[in-house]
Design an enzyme around this catalytic site. Structure first.
Site, PDB file in Angstrom:
ATOM      1  N   SER A  74      42.680  45.459  37.661  1.00 19.55           N
ATOM      2  CA  SER A  74      43.223  45.759  36.331  1.00 19.55           C
ATOM      3  C   SER A  74      43.930  47.114  36.331  1.00 19.55           C
ATOM      4  O   SER A  74      43.388  48.107  36.833  1.00 19.55           O
ATOM      5  CB  SER A  74      42.099  45.787  35.292  1.00 19.55           C
ATOM      6  OG  SER A  74      41.438  44.552  35.226  1.00 19.55           O
ATOM      7  N   GLU A 119      29.218  51.013  33.577  1.00 20.07           N
ATOM      8  CA  GLU A 119      30.266  50.309  32.838  1.00 20.07           C
ATOM      9  C   GLU A 119      29.736  49.658  31.572  1.00 20.07           C
ATOM     10  O   GLU A 119      30.437  49.574  30.562  1.00 20.07           O
ATOM     11  CB  GLU A 119      30.903  49.248  33.738  1.00 20.07           C
ATOM     12  CG  GLU A 119      31.980  48.435  33.064  1.00 20.07           C
ATOM     13  CD  GLU A 119      32.504  47.319  33.946  1.00 20.07           C
ATOM     14  OE1 GLU A 119      33.574  46.790  33.639  1.00 20.07           O
ATOM     15  OE2 GLU A 119      31.847  46.972  34.941  1.00 20.07           O
ATOM     16  N   SER A 144      31.170  37.080  38.433  1.00 23.75           N
ATOM     17  CA  SER A 144      31.181  35.734  37.865  1.00 23.75           C
ATOM     18  C   SER A 144      29.823  35.357  37.293  1.00 23.75           C
ATOM     19  O   SER A 144      28.779  35.869  37.710  1.00 23.75           O
ATOM     20  CB  SER A 144      31.593  34.708  38.933  1.00 23.75           C
ATOM     21  OG  SER A 144      30.526  34.490  39.835  1.00 23.75           O
ATOM     22  N   ASN A 145      29.840  34.442  36.324  1.00 25.65           N
ATOM     23  CA  ASN A 145      28.584  34.032  35.702  1.00 25.65           C
ATOM     24  C   ASN A 145      27.647  33.358  36.694  1.00 25.65           C
ATOM     25  O   ASN A 145      26.422  33.426  36.548  1.00 25.65           O
ATOM     26  CB  ASN A 145      28.873  33.113  34.512  1.00 25.65           C
ATOM     27  CG  ASN A 145      29.297  33.906  33.287  1.00 25.65           C
ATOM     28  OD1 ASN A 145      29.719  35.049  33.397  1.00 25.65           O
ATOM     29  ND2 ASN A 145      29.187  33.303  32.120  1.00 25.65           N
ATOM     30  N   GLU A 146      28.205  32.696  37.696  1.00 24.53           N
ATOM     31  CA  GLU A 146      27.344  32.099  38.729  1.00 24.53           C
ATOM     32  C   GLU A 146      26.518  33.171  39.428  1.00 24.53           C
ATOM     33  O   GLU A 146      25.307  33.006  39.642  1.00 24.53           O
ATOM     34  CB  GLU A 146      28.206  31.358  39.758  1.00 24.53           C
ATOM     35  CG  GLU A 146      27.390  30.727  40.881  1.00 24.53           C
ATOM     36  CD  GLU A 146      28.264  30.086  41.942  1.00 24.53           C
ATOM     37  OE1 GLU A 146      27.701  29.533  42.893  1.00 24.53           O
ATOM     38  OE2 GLU A 146      29.496  30.165  41.825  1.00 24.53           O
TER      39      GLU A 146
END
Length: 386
Positions: free
Chosen positions: A158, A244, A365-367
């Site tokens: 980003s 963060e 990632s959610n995994e």
């Protein structure tokens, strides 16, 4: 806490005086290139008056504000519709990491410039073959005299196209036999504006390109610009991720509430609210957001938050945003797919829906987040990440 309401009035008055109409609602997920010069100027006004480093200790140039006032600031900032911050990677991630684990020289070099928004930062973690599984990074750095020389590629970086510096997780040592893959990684501070660094924007389905690929081809940084010990970068990288997800998440959730309020208003105006199924889904979205806020406040207030707090919050808010994006498309009906450009409501919610598809992937990632919860709370076997 005594004085909190007076502090809230101070925040509101400052925002009312300094926030212009063109900045309201500017930036945010999927729109980080929007009004960038104006948002940068606004970030510097915030910094000049001490708002950017509200949570930083006084000895590092901050206000040393307690959690209650950090929450108040982020709530009022979001309620006012103030723009998405362009300096958040520096102020909420790099700065606290350097305070905790950096050398005095690194702190003197970087903290004043971060606090003044004189230098912007980006994060060099994910790679094409190592997204959430950061232990698999293949970017390498070797010592050449008094400099590190980097070779490799980062992706989904980003704001790399506007950043002056990048904190990079790179392999500096081979993994010793039988050791964890986390061994041998180092956390390097790398200047972006130099030969050997190429930034290539990634065009998204939203039409924006706030994410980038970054190529290091012999890029260099000083030998002294490794945070922590060489080979111990995993610990530093995890500390950065923990910093963060702090009080700013409360402000994020205020923004979520504003999104939901606007969607309810749209459903009423279009007549979609007359559908009992849609009304139930809107109500459920409100309940889920209330639960998310309660969990976040309890976790932030705890003396020792559970080690999986950040993972749970990430799982909750990403699924919530994806659900609201899908709900918005159903509220719009055929217009969501067929309306021509220029319809502000349709364009806003299309962008929301499209960008929310990435929410469960970026930032871990959610995994992977579910695996962390399974391993650290439920005691289940470690995931096979090969």
């Amino acid at each position: 806490m005594d004085g909190d309401e007076e502090f809230r009035r101070e925040v509101r008055e400052w925002l009312a005086e300094n926030l212009t109409g063109e900045l309201r609602g500017a930036g945010g997920p999927g729109r980080e290139n929007e009004a960038f010069p104006q948002r940068l100027a606004f970030a510097r006004r915030l910094a000049a008056d001490g708002w950017s480093t509200l949570a930083w200790p006084v000895e590092h140039g901050g206000r040393g504000a307690p959690l209650s006032r950090q929450v108040i600031f982020h709530e009022e900032y979001a309620k006012a519709g103030a723009p998405s911050r362009v300096d958040h990677i520096g102020t909420t991630m790099v700065g606290p990491t350097l305070m905790a684990l950096g050398t005095p020289g690194q702190q003197r070099r970087f903290l004043p410039r971060i606090a003044a928004v004189d230098e912007l930062w980006c994060q060099g973690y994910s790679e094409p073959g190592a997204g959430s599984d950061l232990a698999g990074v293949t970017t390498r750095a070797r010592l050449d005299g008094d400099q590190w020389v980097l070779t490799g590629q980062k992706v989904w970086t980003s704001l790399a196209h506007v950043a002056d510096w990048c904190f990079v997780l790179a392999r500096t040592e081979p993994v010793p036999p039988g050791a964890s893959r986390h061994a041998g990684l180092s956390y390097l501070l790398v200047p972006m504006r130099q030969p050997g660094v190429t930034v290539r924007p990634i065009r998204q389905s939203t039409g924006d390109s706030e994410f980038n690929e970054v190529f290091f081809d012999g890029a260099r940084t000083g030998r002294d610009l490794v945070v922590g010990e060489p080979g111990q970068g995993w610990r530093v990288a995890m500390a950065t991720l923990a910093f963060e997800r702090g009080a700013a998440t409360v402000g994020q959730q205020v923004g979520f509430q504003r999104d939901l309020d606007d969607l309810v208003d749209l459903a009423r105006r279009t007549g979609a609210a007359a559908d009992p199924a849609l009304r139930e889904r809107l109500t459920r979205a409100w309940i889920d957001l209330s639960a998310l806020r309660a969990y976040t406040m309890r976790a932030l207030s705890a003396a020792e938050p559970p080690p999986t707090t950040a993972s749970v919050i990430k799982l909750l808010w990403t699924r919530w945003r994806q659900g609201v994006g899908e709900l918005a498309m159903d509220v719009l009906g055929p217009a969501g797919a067929a309306a021509v450009a220029g319809d502000a409501d349709v364009e806003r919610w299309r962008r929301f829906f499209l960008f929310s598809r990435a929410d469960t992937i970026y930032g871990g990632s959610n995994e992977i987040q579910r695996g962390i919860v399974a391993e650290r709370v439920l005691g289940l076997p470690r995931q096979d990440r090969r």
